[in-house]
Design an enzyme around this catalytic site. Structure first.
Site, mmCIF file in Angstrom:
data_model
loop_
_atom_site.group_PDB
_atom_site.id
_atom_site.type_symbol
_atom_site.label_atom_id
_atom_site.label_comp_id
_atom_site.label_asym_id
_atom_site.label_seq_id
_atom_site.Cartn_x
_atom_site.Cartn_y
_atom_site.Cartn_z
ATOM 1 N N LYS A 156 12.023 0.293 113.029
ATOM 2 C CA LYS A 156 11.841 -1.192 113.744
ATOM 3 C C LYS A 156 12.649 -2.094 112.763
ATOM 4 C CE LYS A 156 8.486 -4.379 115.496
ATOM 5 N NZ LYS A 156 6.937 -4.575 115.776
ATOM 6 N N GLU A 198 11.424 4.198 102.585
ATOM 7 C CA GLU A 198 11.344 5.567 102.817
ATOM 8 C C GLU A 198 12.599 6.025 103.573
ATOM 9 O OE1 GLU A 198 8.947 3.707 102.988
ATOM 10 O OE2 GLU A 198 7.033 4.758 102.074
ATOM 11 N N GLY A 237 4.944 -0.800 116.113
ATOM 12 C CA GLY A 237 5.380 0.576 115.538
ATOM 13 C C GLY A 237 4.592 1.614 116.123
ATOM 14 N N ARG A 238 3.384 1.373 115.968
ATOM 15 C CA ARG A 238 2.355 2.704 116.372
ATOM 16 C C ARG A 238 2.408 2.656 117.837
ATOM 17 N NH1 ARG A 238 0.311 -1.095 113.375
ATOM 18 N NH2 ARG A 238 -1.438 -2.444 114.069
ATOM 19 N N GLU A 278 -4.606 2.246 111.546
ATOM 20 C CA GLU A 278 -3.850 1.099 111.383
ATOM 21 C C GLU A 278 -4.096 -0.162 112.177
ATOM 22 O OE1 GLU A 278 0.454 1.418 109.279
ATOM 23 O OE2 GLU A 278 1.025 1.048 111.492
ATOM 24 N N HIS A 291 -13.561 27.526 112.332
ATOM 25 C CA HIS A 291 -13.757 28.238 111.153
ATOM 26 C C HIS A 291 -13.517 27.783 109.701
ATOM 27 C CE1 HIS A 291 -14.201 32.284 113.698
ATOM 28 N NE2 HIS A 291 -13.336 31.437 114.503
ATOM 29 N N LYS A 319 3.344 -1.319 99.058
ATOM 30 C CA LYS A 319 4.727 -1.205 99.113
ATOM 31 C C LYS A 319 5.510 -2.102 98.145
ATOM 32 C CE LYS A 319 5.448 -1.240 104.068
ATOM 33 N NZ LYS A 319 5.812 -1.789 105.359
HETATM 34 O O1 F6P Z 1 3.952 0.815 106.714
HETATM 35 C C1 F6P Z 1 3.443 0.738 107.986
HETATM 36 C C2 F6P Z 1 4.267 0.444 108.967
HETATM 37 O O2 F6P Z 1 5.079 -0.853 108.968
HETATM 38 C C3 F6P Z 1 4.073 1.056 110.063
HETATM 39 O O3 F6P Z 1 3.437 0.005 110.942
HETATM 40 C C4 F6P Z 1 5.289 1.226 110.959
HETATM 41 O O4 F6P Z 1 5.082 2.089 111.933
HETATM 42 C C5 F6P Z 1 6.053 2.071 110.033
HETATM 43 O O5 F6P Z 1 5.531 1.246 108.599
HETATM 44 C C6 F6P Z 1 7.464 2.005 109.733
HETATM 45 O O6 F6P Z 1 8.169 0.874 109.975
HETATM 46 P P1 F6P Z 1 9.683 0.828 110.703
HETATM 47 O O7 F6P Z 1 9.755 1.547 111.831
HETATM 48 O O8 F6P Z 1 9.941 -0.587 110.552
HETATM 49 O O9 F6P Z 1 10.429 1.579 109.624
#
Ligand code: F6P
Length: 549
Positions: free
Chosen positions: A211, A217, A272-273, A358, A389, A513
Site C-alpha cells: 500500500k 521487508e 491494509g488488512r 491489528e 490432537h 520498525k
Molecule cells: O506494519 C503493519 C502494516 O502497516 C500493516 O498494517 C500492513 O498491512 C502491512 O504493514 C504492509 O504495509 P504495506 O502494504 O504498506 O507494505
C-alpha cells in the site's frame, strides 16, 4: 464523560446491567439452558447468505442478548456503521474514510469521499486487473524472452500478503493448476530463496504488493527478486515484463523502477488488512480468474448489505461481536479460537489474526484516554482435526475459558475423488462431536456409570460449558469465502465501536520498525547506537561474536 461526549463505557447503565446479569448467571450450565428450552437448538440460529450460524451453545439467554443489544445501542454501533458506509472519516487518528465496503459495491452504487464518487474508480481498477489476469492466464502476456508466464510470486507483507495468500489456499480447487502461485513476505532471505529456487525467471511474474511502497521487508525482497531476475535475463528492460505493482503510491512505484502503467492502484480509505478484495488480490485473480473473483466480491457485498440493513435481533456480525464482548469483558476470556474443519482454510485464522488483533489490539480510546476495559482478544487456531490432537485438551479441561468458532461445510470440495469424499462424514462427525463435548461435557455420574475406578473419575470428567459458535455452509465457494471474511470484518467493527477504539489505525507497529532501522548499523558495522539499552547491547555483541565480526 469522554472528550467525545460519551460516558465512559464501564460506567454506563447498560454495562452495569450486564455485570449484574453476569453475577446472576454464575452457576448456569449449558445443560440447564438446553433442559429449560427444548427449542433452543433450532431457535438460536440465524442465516446470512449461505452461512447458517448456530449460537445455541453460548452462555446466553434472551435476556443476555437483549442487554448486549442495549449496550450496542448505547454505544451507537449502528450510527458508526452508517457513518462508515457513507464514507465519513471514522478513522480519526489518520483522518481517513474506511470504505472497504466500496471495493465490492455494484457498478451503479454511489459512495462519496470528499464529494467524489469512488465506485467508478473501483470498477476501473477491477476491469484493468481482469484484463491483465486474462492476458496472463491465456499466455498472451509473455515474459521478456517471449515465454509464457507459468509462475506468479506475490511479494508483500501483512495485509499485502495474508489476504491473497489465505484466499489462494482456500480457493485452490478453483485455481488454474498449471500456474504456480507463491507468496513471499518474510525479510528472511530464506523465504524468497525457497519461493524462487526451482522457478525459471523467464516464466516468472513478480507482483509487488505494498500500500505504502515503503515497507522495508517488501522493498528489500522486491529488490532481491529483481536482482534474481536480472542475473538470469541480463537486461533492465526485462523488469517491465516481469514486475507489476499494487499500491496507493505511484511516486514510490516509479522510483523503484516499475512502470506505473503496470501499477494497479487502490486508495488510502482501504486499510491494509481490509484490502485483499482490492488490487491487492491480483495474484488471486490470476489464479482463479476474474469471474470467480467477482463471485467472491458479491459474497462480501451480500454480508455488507446484511450488516447495513438487518435489524439488531437478526444481525449476525452484531451478534458475533457482542458475544465476544460478553466473554471478554464479563467472563475474563482472553482469547478466541477459530477452528475451521476444512483443510483449505488452513491460513484463515492467521489472516484473522491481523484483521482482529491489528484492528482491536489497542489500549487508547478514540478520546485519547486509556480504556478501562478489555479490548481485542488473542485470536488463534488451526484446522480441525489436527488441533484435536494438539491443544484441544486445554480447551476441554484447562483452566481458561476459550470461546471458539467452528466453521464447516456439508459438501467436500468437488474435485476430490469418491474415496476421499467418503472421508468427509468422518471429518464432520468430529466437527459436531467437538462442540457437543465442549458444551455438555461428561458428568462424574456418567463416568462412574462406565465403571471407571473412583481415583480416575475426576480425570475423566468433562465440566463442559465451553461456548462455541457453529458456522455451517453447504460448500466452500468464492462467494462463501467473501461472506465469511465480511462477517469477521464487521464483527471486528462492532467490537471496536463498543470499546470506543479506532479499529482502523495501527500505531502499535511503528516503534519496532523505527528501532530495527536504528539497530541495523550496530549489527552490520558495530556502530554505536545512542540510547541502546544494556540488554540489547549485550545481545548485539553476542550476535556479532557468533557471526565472527
Ligand atoms: O506494519 C503493519 C502494516 O502497516 C500493516 O498494517 C500492513 O498491512 C502491512 O504493514 C504492509 O504495509 P504495506 O502494504 O504498506 O507494505
Amino acid at each position: 464523560m469522554n472528550a467525545d461526549g460519551r460516558t465512559r463505557l464501564n460506567q454506563t447503565p447498560e454495562w452495569t446491567a450486564l455485570a449484574k446479569h453476569r453475577e446472576e448467571f454464575a452457576d448456569t450450565h449449558l445443560r440447564d439452558l438446553f433442559a429449560a428450552d427444548p427449542g433452543r437448538g433450532s431457535g438460536y440460529t440465524l442465516q446470512v447468505g449461505d452461512l447458517f450460524v448456530d449460537y445455541s451453545k453460548h452462555l446466553v439467554t434472551d435476556e443476555t442478548l437483549r442487554l448486549l443489544r442495549e449496550l450496542a445501542a448505547a454505544t451507537d454501533v449502528f450510527g458508526l456503521r452508517d457513518a462508515m458506509f457513507r464514507g465519513e472519516k471514522i478513522n480519526t487518528t489518520e483522518n481517513r474514510a474506511v470504505l472497504h465496503t466500496a471495493l465490492r459495491a455494484p457498478r451503479d452504487a454511489v459512495i462519496e469521499v470528499d464529494g467524489e464518487n469512488v465506485v467508478p474508480g473501483v470498477h476501473a481498477v477491477l476491469d484493468k486487473m481482469a484484463g491483465f489476469a486474462e492476458r496472463v492466464r491465456s499466455g498472451e502476456w509473455t515474459g521478456h524472452t517471449g515465454k509464457r508466464i507459468r509462475n506468479v510470486v506475490n511479494v508483500g507483507i501483512g495485509g499485502s500478503d495474508l489476504g491473497p495468500a489465505m484466499a489462494y489456499e482456500v480457493l485452490r480447487a478453483f485455481t488454474d493448476r498449471d500456474l504456480t502461485v507463491r507468496f513471499v513476505s518474510n525479510v528472511d532471505g530464506a523465504d524468497l530463496h525457497e519461493a524462487t529456487r526451482d522457478l525459471d525467471p523467464s516464466e516468472t511474474l513478480f507482483i509487488v504488493a505494498s500500500k505504502t511502497f515503503t515497507t522495508i521487508e517488501t522493498v528489500t525482497n522486491a529488490t532481491s527478486a529483481r536482482q534474481w531476475l536480472l542475473a538470469s535475463l541480463g537486461d533492465e528492460a526485462a523488469v517491465a515484463k516481469h514486475f507489476v505493482a499494487l499500491s496507493t503510491n505511484a511516486e514510490k512505484v516509479a522510483e523503484f523502477g516499475i512502470d506505473t502503467a503496470n501499477m494497479f492502484e487502490f486508495w488510502d480509505w482501504v486499510g491494509g488488512r481490509y484490502s485483499y478484495d482490492s488490487a491487492i488480490g491480483l495474484s488471486l485473480m490470476i489464479a482463479i480468474g476474474p469471474d470467480r473473483f467477482r463471485e467472491m466480491l458479491d459474497g462480501f457485498h451480500l454480508v455488507d448489505e446484511h450488516f447495513r440493513t438487518a435489524p439488531a435481533e437478526s444481525n449476525v456480525p452484531l451478534l458475533l461481536g457482542l458475544l465476544g464482548i460478553w466473554y471478554g469483558n464479563f467472563h475474563d476470556a482472553q482469547s478466541h479460537a477459530v477452528l475451521p474443519y476444512s483443510h483449505y482454510l488452513s491460513k484463515f485464522t492467521a489472516y484473522l489474526q491481523q484483521l482482529d488483533m491489528e484492528s482491536n489490539g489497542k489500549y487508547v480510546g478514540r478520546d485519547g484516554r486509556e480504556v478501562q476495559w478489555q479490548t481485542g482478544p488473542v485470536v488463534w487456531g488451526t484446522p480441525g482435526t489436527n488441533g484435536q490432537h494438539a491443544y484441544y485438551q486445554l480447551i476441554h479441561q484447562g483452566t481458561k475459558l476459550i470461546p471458539a468458532d467452528f466453521i464447516g461445510f456439508a459438501e467436500p470440495v468437488a474435485e476430490l475423488g469418491d474415496e476421499l469424499k467418503a472421508q468427509h462424514d468422518l471429518l464432520m462427525a468430529n466437527f459436531f462431536a467437538q462442540t457437543q463435548a465442549l458444551a455438555f461435557g461428561k458428568t462424574p455420574e456418567e463416568v462412574r456409570a462406565e465403571g471407571v475406578p473412583e481415583e480416575l473419575v475426576a480425570h475423566k470428567t468433562f465440566r463442559g460449558n465451553h461456548p462455541t459458535t457453529t458456522i455451517l455452509a453447504r460448500e466452500l465457494t468464492p462467494s462463501v469465502l467473501g461472506q465469511l471474511v465480511a462477517l469477521y470484518e464487521h464483527k471486528v467493527f462492532v467490537q471496536g465501536a463498543v470499546w470506543n477504539i479506532d479499529s482502523f489505525d495501527q500505531w502499535g507497529v511503528e516503534l519496532g520498525k523505527v528501532l530495527a532501522k536504528r539497530v541495523e548499523p550496530a549489527l552490520t558495522e558495530g556502530a554505536e547506537v545512542p540510547g541502546l539499552d544494556a540488554s540489547t547491547q549485550a545481545l548485539v555483541a553476542k550476535y556479532r561474536e557468533l557471526r565472527g565480526r
